[in-house]
Scaffold this active site. Structure first.
Site, short mmCIF file in Angstrom:
data_model
loop_
_atom_site.label_atom_id
_atom_site.label_comp_id
_atom_site.label_asym_id
_atom_site.label_seq_id
_atom_site.Cartn_x
_atom_site.Cartn_y
_atom_site.Cartn_z
N GLY A 167 0.87 -1.15 -0.03
CA GLY A 167 -0.17 0.13 -0.07
C GLY A 167 0.98 1.34 0.04
N THR A 184 1.68 3.05 -2.33
CA THR A 184 1.18 4.12 -3.40
C THR A 184 -0.10 4.98 -2.64
OG1 THR A 184 1.58 2.96 -5.24
CG2 THR A 184 0.19 4.78 -5.70
N SER A 185 -1.03 4.26 -1.84
CA SER A 185 -1.79 4.96 -1.34
C SER A 185 -1.45 5.77 -0.25
CB SER A 185 -2.89 3.85 -0.40
OG SER A 185 -3.51 3.16 -1.57
N ASN A 232 0.79 -0.84 7.67
CA ASN A 232 -0.41 -0.71 6.95
C ASN A 232 -1.36 -2.14 7.09
OD1 ASN A 232 -2.41 0.56 5.39
ND2 ASN A 232 -1.17 0.27 3.54
N ASP A 269 7.19 3.57 -10.11
CA ASP A 269 7.00 2.15 -10.17
C ASP A 269 6.22 1.86 -11.40
OD1 ASP A 269 5.86 -0.15 -9.65
OD2 ASP A 269 5.19 0.11 -7.48
#
Length: 349
Positions: free
Chosen positions: A37, A39-40, A286, A62
């Site tokens: 996670g 990117t989030s 996360n 990425d």
């Protein structure tokens, strides 16, 4: 109870106040293994910076292009794209490593790949080509070194940022490729030193063999170009490496999930970053299951597993001194600005 509340904040609060303070430019690199996670986390941090008064740029190196998915906007052109929604300017940029690699190849092939061989053969100097073969130059230039993708991406970003029109950005968030690449990127200048050395050696051989006729063919010129371009790339790589190590301007945030495997990998990542003198302060854990009164058997087992992983972090010599930020597993897909704002307000306190 009072004592407990003193002990908890270091685990719960990311220290966003400190991250957001100051108007000088700062870089945040988020890294970790694939699927945790990142990117989030990166996108939500960028949105939060923009909503807190910082013109922000978020960059993904990425190849999976998940940044476009996160923002629900096409960001794949290799150009800065304005993101609609936040209070302050927010721009996003996805760099395509394949394209970067193509550029690298075309530089090196045009200027001194097979062209040299044809030229030398035509001059009856095939033997010299054999000697040059020992330098393995073609191989060196056809297969870019590991980490080159990220390196080119980040150096591109730095090129962007050196120009006047981008001086407004005060926060730059990188969503970096999975673990290994980021580290290889830091050893690139040494690799390029070696390759540039080879090219210069090649140049000397060519010069001595062809001095009589080089003025006719101008071959010297293109060799020089290849060496110059690599030299420029190397200079930029050194800048990138300095940026990674700049404790004032840069912070590397490790993103992980609460599994034993992910924690082990994060521990190794921290250790490698420390060896490279890259500053790390925060660890985002996360996908943590939120507490529940009515646990199903599966959830209870999963939660127990996660607790074990969290304990592992607390006792891990590499990770225990980082600010541990726990980010919950949420029941919706984080996509689009409102969702990113929602998750950002939970993570980046």
């Amino acid at each position: 109870m009072a004592v407990r509340s003193v002990a908890v904040p270091s685990e719960a609060v990311a220290g966003f106040d400190e991250m957001v303070s100051g108007t000088q430019r700062k870089y945040y690199m988020l890294g970790g293994k694939g699927g945790v996670g990142k990117t989030s986390c990166a996108a939500s941090l960028a949105v939060k910076f923009a909503n807190n008064g910082h013109p922000t740029l978020v960059v993904s190196t990425d190849p999976a292009h998940s940044l476009s998915d996160s923002f629900a906007q096409d960001l794949t052109g290799g150009q800065l794209v304005p993101v609609d929604g936040p209070d302050c300017p927010l721009f996003a940029l996805e760099i395509n490593p394949e394209k970067a690699r193509e550029e690298f190849r075309s530089v090196t092939q045009k200027d001194g790949g097979t062209g040299v061989k044809d030229f030398m053969d035509g001059m009856g100097l095939g033997m010299l080509v054999e000697q040059l073969g020992e330098l393995k130059l073609g191989e060196l230039l056809d297969t870019p070194p590991p980490g080159l993708d990220e390196a080119i991406a980040i150096s591109k970003v730095m090129q962007f940022l050196e120009s006047q029109e981008y001086s407004m950005f005060t926060r730059i968030v990188f969503d970096t490729a999975p673990t290994g690449h980021t580290l290889r990127l830091l050893s690139l200048p040494d690799f390029l030193d070696a390759s540039i050395g080879k090219i210069l050696k090649l140049k000397q051989k060519l010069a001595s063999a062809t001095s009589a006729i080089k003025s006719v063919f101008g071959q010297e010129q293109t060799q020089q170009n290849a060496a110059d371009k690599l030299e420029k790339l190397r200079e930029r790589m050194i800048k990138v490496r300095e940026l990674f190590r700049d404790t004032e301007a840069t912070e590397f945030v490790i993103v992980t999930i609460p599994t034993v495997m992910a924690v082990s990998e994060s521990s190794r990542l921290r250790s490698s970053l420390t060896k490279e003198n890259v500053p790390v302060k925060r660890l985002i854990v996360n996908q943590i299951l939120p507490p529940s009164a009515s646990d199903c058997k599966f959830c209870a087992m999963k939660r127990k597993d996660q607790m074990r992983a969290l304990d592992m972090i607390r006792s891990d010599p590499e990770l225990s001194n980082l600010i541990m930020v726990q980010a919950p597993l949420v029941d919706v897909e984080i996509r689009g600005i409102p969702a990113l704002k929602f998750i950002g307000d939970i993570i980046w306190k």
